[in-house]
Design a protein around this motif. Structure first.
Motif, PDB file in Angstrom:
ATOM      1  N   PRO A 196       0.835  -1.209   0.000  1.00 26.78           N
ATOM      2  CA  PRO A 196       0.000   0.000   0.000  1.00 26.78           C
ATOM      3  C   PRO A 196       0.866   1.253   0.000  1.00 26.78           C
ATOM      4  CG  PRO A 196       0.066  -0.956   2.191  1.00 26.78           C
ATOM      5  CD  PRO A 196       0.778  -1.925   1.297  1.00 26.78           C
ATOM      6  N   GLY A 197       0.300   2.340  -0.508  1.00 29.90           N
ATOM      7  CA  GLY A 197       1.041   3.606  -0.560  1.00 29.90           C
ATOM      8  C   GLY A 197       0.363   4.668   0.272  1.00 29.90           C
ATOM      9  N   ASP A 198       0.977   5.839   0.328  1.00 34.89           N
ATOM     10  CA  ASP A 198       0.443   6.991   1.036  1.00 34.89           C
ATOM     11  C   ASP A 198      -0.399   7.796   0.062  1.00 34.89           C
ATOM     12  OD1 ASP A 198      -0.145   9.250   2.431  1.00 34.89           O
ATOM     13  OD2 ASP A 198       1.896   9.607   3.128  1.00 34.89           O
ATOM     14  N   ALA A 199      -1.716   7.864   0.295  1.00 34.19           N
ATOM     15  CA  ALA A 199      -2.614   8.522  -0.643  1.00 34.19           C
ATOM     16  C   ALA A 199      -2.276   9.994  -0.823  1.00 34.19           C
ATOM     17  CB  ALA A 199      -4.063   8.374  -0.167  1.00 34.19           C
ATOM     18  N   ARG A 200      -1.637  10.626   0.227  1.00 33.68           N
ATOM     19  CA  ARG A 200      -1.344  12.049   0.114  1.00 33.68           C
ATOM     20  C   ARG A 200      -0.244  12.316  -0.904  1.00 33.68           C
ATOM     21  NH1 ARG A 200      -0.034  13.127   6.261  1.00 33.68           N
ATOM     22  NH2 ARG A 200       1.008  11.160   5.801  1.00 33.68           N
ATOM     23  N   THR A 201       0.686  11.360  -1.078  1.00 28.20           N
ATOM     24  CA  THR A 201       1.791  11.600  -2.004  1.00 28.20           C
ATOM     25  C   THR A 201       1.674  10.788  -3.277  1.00 28.20           C
ATOM     26  OG1 THR A 201       3.075   9.845  -0.948  1.00 28.20           O
ATOM     27  CG2 THR A 201       3.350  12.094  -0.105  1.00 28.20           C
ATOM     28  N   ALA A 202       0.709   9.871  -3.311  1.00 28.86           N
ATOM     29  CA  ALA A 202       0.608   8.976  -4.464  1.00 28.86           C
ATOM     30  C   ALA A 202       0.346   9.750  -5.752  1.00 28.86           C
ATOM     31  CB  ALA A 202      -0.503   7.947  -4.237  1.00 28.86           C
ATOM     32  N   ALA A 203      -0.557  10.762  -5.665  1.00 29.05           N
ATOM     33  CA  ALA A 203      -0.895  11.482  -6.883  1.00 29.05           C
ATOM     34  C   ALA A 203       0.308  12.249  -7.419  1.00 29.05           C
ATOM     35  CB  ALA A 203      -2.063  12.443  -6.609  1.00 29.05           C
ATOM     36  N   ALA A 204       1.086  12.827  -6.479  1.00 26.23           N
ATOM     37  CA  ALA A 204       2.247  13.592  -6.928  1.00 26.23           C
ATOM     38  C   ALA A 204       3.314  12.691  -7.529  1.00 26.23           C
ATOM     39  CB  ALA A 204       2.833  14.382  -5.745  1.00 26.23           C
TER      40      ALA A 204
END
Length: 755
Positions: free
Chosen positions: A241-249
């Motif tokens: 799993p990843g960090d949704a806050r930085t995934a888009a960037a």
């Protein structure tokens, strides 16, 4: 068309046929893992073959099909009717496109749109499949946690962790573990350790793999599994799993180049790096540019593909640099779903496809051995010539010449049969194609049908085999539509709910017989009489005067149909007429037998090949005719007092059995009613399962001859099985006893014991 394309088309059709059979077997047994593997391998091979050419829509479709079957192998999606139907439609498109390329050297105009629609359906199947659970960060295996901790560049984006433990013997299976790892794009971390402690130096086995490979990649799980699909039993894949806050960037820096395309591009880089300055470098450069461009086009990256083509003119180093930049920087074009469909190749490859024949090597070896024997026999003639020049006794020389002639005759006969056998093809190539049409037609009609096939090993000339499918398909469709009843009707009649159709082949003398039989309702002569009158084919008086067998034969008349309405399978009155016309074009004939309530049997009697046959030459009046020795039982002389009038004909007793006697001149229509001889010459033949004696005027000789199927005016003559040339240049008509004696009254049509 070049040789590579010709071989590609041959192999494509073979793979389509084998994959179709495996899909139908898979439909009957969805849990058959080996069948899934066979289908997957067929699609994988097809995709690899198509990837060699400029057919991007075709490649994209087969890639999508491979993904779907790979998911089925992994258990991600279930093997059901949706997957099987979609895979069969893909094979249909593949077969049609192969035909189009053979005819026009281009894909059809609608291929891109059709491929796109099928690809979307595959994506829909994968989307609806069971979802894999995303692992919780705290629940990751230790090896995966170590990779995550060691990756400073991960930046919190979702990623995929892989553990790959190759088998000890993987090198012998053709696997390249590190090569597979290099095919994974967007690698974040890689660790390679020993799977077990290394053996001491003196016991070290350099050919045993002892690697434990773990890696972390930003590539989605589906693409990772596609790379490792052939070694899936040796791989463990975990979603991180990843960090949704930085995934888009971070997502913007993750390359989205397809894994397979990336692997193809990486291979081209290696090939270009191996350039040695030899004269083959120009071909290597062009091949790499084409392969890279095709791979990029298949994924919708038209701009990058054009980049590769333009760079081709600047040399090997420039092309390699361009491909490396594409690999590192990712695609500059929209994804396949957003890009326009790639264009088809604009340059024709030229030439018509050559007719090819695939021959068993053992037959070629036997042919070479015969040629060697023939050379030895020819050398013996030189020796005989030397003996003649030396003035050897004429008597001994004559005997030697006759022996040499006999030997050469034997060898030439065997050589001819061996050459002819090169064209012999098993009927399995035709019979195997019927499983799919029967399945589709039965489903459309709402009937349960079982197809049985026998005699697949029966061989016939390639030309006959290739032209047999269409007439047989007409017969099978009629059996499905008109012959077999629906389940309720069969149940009321005491029959199994599932109808049976049997396709059978066997050898009959120097020909073959192909039979299509069903256990349906049969043909009612009374119904045929009414329908013939309704269709205006015969008057009411004419059909009433006809025998039942002749009435049933009306189903072959042009325009005749037993269907009440025109349907998708039949009803237009052209099917059975086409069957008879096709059989006659092949030098054969067609017959039908039927019993009300029990079923119908249609037989195609066809020549096996244009072969060297042993012919008995007989006289009838002033003419000579031939009869194949395969049909002859014996030749006898019989006192005319031993021939008696029985019922509507004559008969005699031979070897304790009553045998009908028919004068050949009467059958030919130019007989003399007076009989002057005291002794009858009888040629006893087997025809349609019966023994019949043909009375001839004289026995002439036995010859070896090439019998060709009748054509033109001769082909319209009933009872003529073929023609051949005599030594003096005359044309000899070779008779077909079965066709000549059909409908001739004999003794109960069956031999019976004499007194």
């Amino acid at each position: 068309m070049n040789e590579l394309h010709e071989q590609f088309l041959v192999e494509t059709r073979e793979l389509v046929q084998s994959a179709t059979e495996d899909l139908l077997a898979l439909e009957a047994a969805p849990g058959d893992a080996e069948a899934v593997n066979r289908v997957f391998r067929a699609f994988h091979t097809l995709k690899g073959s198509v990837g060699l050419f400029d057919y991007p829509p075709w490649f994209a479709l087969l890639h999508a099909a491979e993904d779907g079957l790979s998911a089925a192998r992994a258990g991600t999606i279930v093997v059901d009717a949706n997957l099987i139907d979609l895979s069969l439609e893909t094979l249909d498109a593949t077969a049609r496109w192969a035909d189009a390329i053979e005819a026009t050297e281009r894909l059809p105009e609608a291929a891109a749109a059709e491929a796109g629609a099928l690809v979307e359906r595959y994506r829909s199947l994968l989307t609806r499949g069971p979802k894999t659970q995303v692992a919780d960060a705290a629940a990751l295996p230790g090896w995966a946690s170590h990779l995550v901790d060691s990756s400073a560049d991960r930046g919190g984006v979702p990623s995929t962790a892989v553990r790959y433990r190759p088998r000890d013997d993987c090198f012998f299976a053709g696997d390249d573990p590190l090569g597979l790892v290099r095919k994974i794009p967007a690698l974040l971390a890689v660790s390679v350790t020993s799977a077990a402690p290394w053996s001491p130096g003196e016991e070290f086995d350099a050919y045993a793999c002892n690697l434990d490979i773990t890696l972390l990649t930003a590539t989605p799980r589906e693409e990772v599994e596609a790379v490792f699909r052939l070694v899936g039993d040796q791989v463990t894949v975990v979603d991180v799993p990843g960090d949704a806050r930085t995934a888009a960037a971070e997502a913007a820096v993750v390359p989205t180049l397809d894994a397979v395309v990336a692997a193809i591009l990486a291979e081209q880089v290696q090939v270009l790096a191996a350039a040695s300055g030899s004269e083959t470098d120009a071909g290597r450069l062009e091949a790499c540019a084409r392969a890279a461009a095709n791979a990029l086009l298949s994924a919708g990256h038209d701009g990058d593909a054009e980049r590769c083509r333009r760079t081709l003119e600047r040399g090997s180093d420039a092309l390699r640099e361009a491909i490396e930049n594409i690999l590192v920087g990712g695609p500059t074009n929209p994804s396949p779903t957003e890009a326009e469909e790639p264009t088809e190749p604009s340059e024709p490859l030229g030439g018509d496809a050559a007719r090819t024949l695939r021959v068993d090597a053992a037959r070629v070896d036997a042919l070479l051995a015969l040629v060697g024997e023939l050379v030895v026999a020819r050398n013996a003639l030189s020796h005989l010539a030397a003996r003649a020049e030396a003035g050897e006794d004429a008597g001994s020389l004559t005997r030697a010449i006759r022996e040499a002639d006999t030997n050469i005759g034997r060898l030439s006969t065997t050589l001819h049969r061996s050459v002819v056998s090169l064209r012999l093809t098993p009927l399995s190539q035709v019979f195997r194609r019927f499983a799919r049409p029967v399945r589709e037609a039965a489903r459309a009609l709402g009937k349960d049908v079982v197809l049985d096939v026998e005699g697949e090993d029966t061989e016939a000339d390639k030309g006959i085999v290739e032209n047999l499918f269409e007439p047989l398909l007409h017969v099978v469709r009629n059996a499905l539509d008109h012959g077999l009843e629906d389940a309720e009707t069969r149940r009321r009649g005491g029959k199994p709910e599932a109808g049976h159709i049997r396709i059978e082949a066997g050898q009959d003398g120097d020909g073959i017989v192909v039979t299509v039989a069903d256990d349906g309702r049969g043909i009612d002569p009374a119904f045929i009489r009414r329908r013939a009158v309704e269709r205006g084919l015969r008057s009411a008086e004419a059909v009433e005067a006809m025998e039942d067998d002749a009435v049933v034969d009306l189903i072959f008349a042009p325009g005749f149909s037993t269907a009440e309405t025109v349907g998708g399978l039949s009803g237009r009155g052209v099917g059975m007429d086409a069957v008879r016309a096709a059989a006659e074009r092949l030098g054969g004939r067609v017959s039908v037998e039927s019993r009300i309530g029990l079923g119908t049997m249609v037989r195609l009697h066809l020549p096996r090949t244009i072969a060297l046959a042993r012919i008995m030459v007989v006289g009838a009046g002033s003419e000579a005719y031939g009869v194949a020795m395969d049909a002859v039982v014996e030749a006898v002389r019989k006192p005319r007092t031993g021939i008696h009038a029985v019922a509507d004909g004559n008969a005699t007793v031979l070897r304790g059995r009553t045998v009908p006697v028919v004068r050949l001149v009467d059958l030919l229509g130019h007989g003399d009613p007076s009989i002057a001889t005291q002794e009858a010459l009888l040629l006893v033949v087997r025809a349609a399962g019966e023994t019949v004696a043909l009375e001839v005027d004289r026995f002439e000789e036995r010859i070896d001859a090439i019998v060709r199927p009748p054509s033109g005016l001769v082909g319209a003559m009933p009872g003529v099985g073929g023609t051949t040339l005599l030594g003096d240049g005359r044309v000899l008509l070779v008779l077909d006893p079965a066709a000549m004696l059909a409908g001739v009254p004999t003794v109960d049509r069956q031999p019976r014991e004499g007194r």
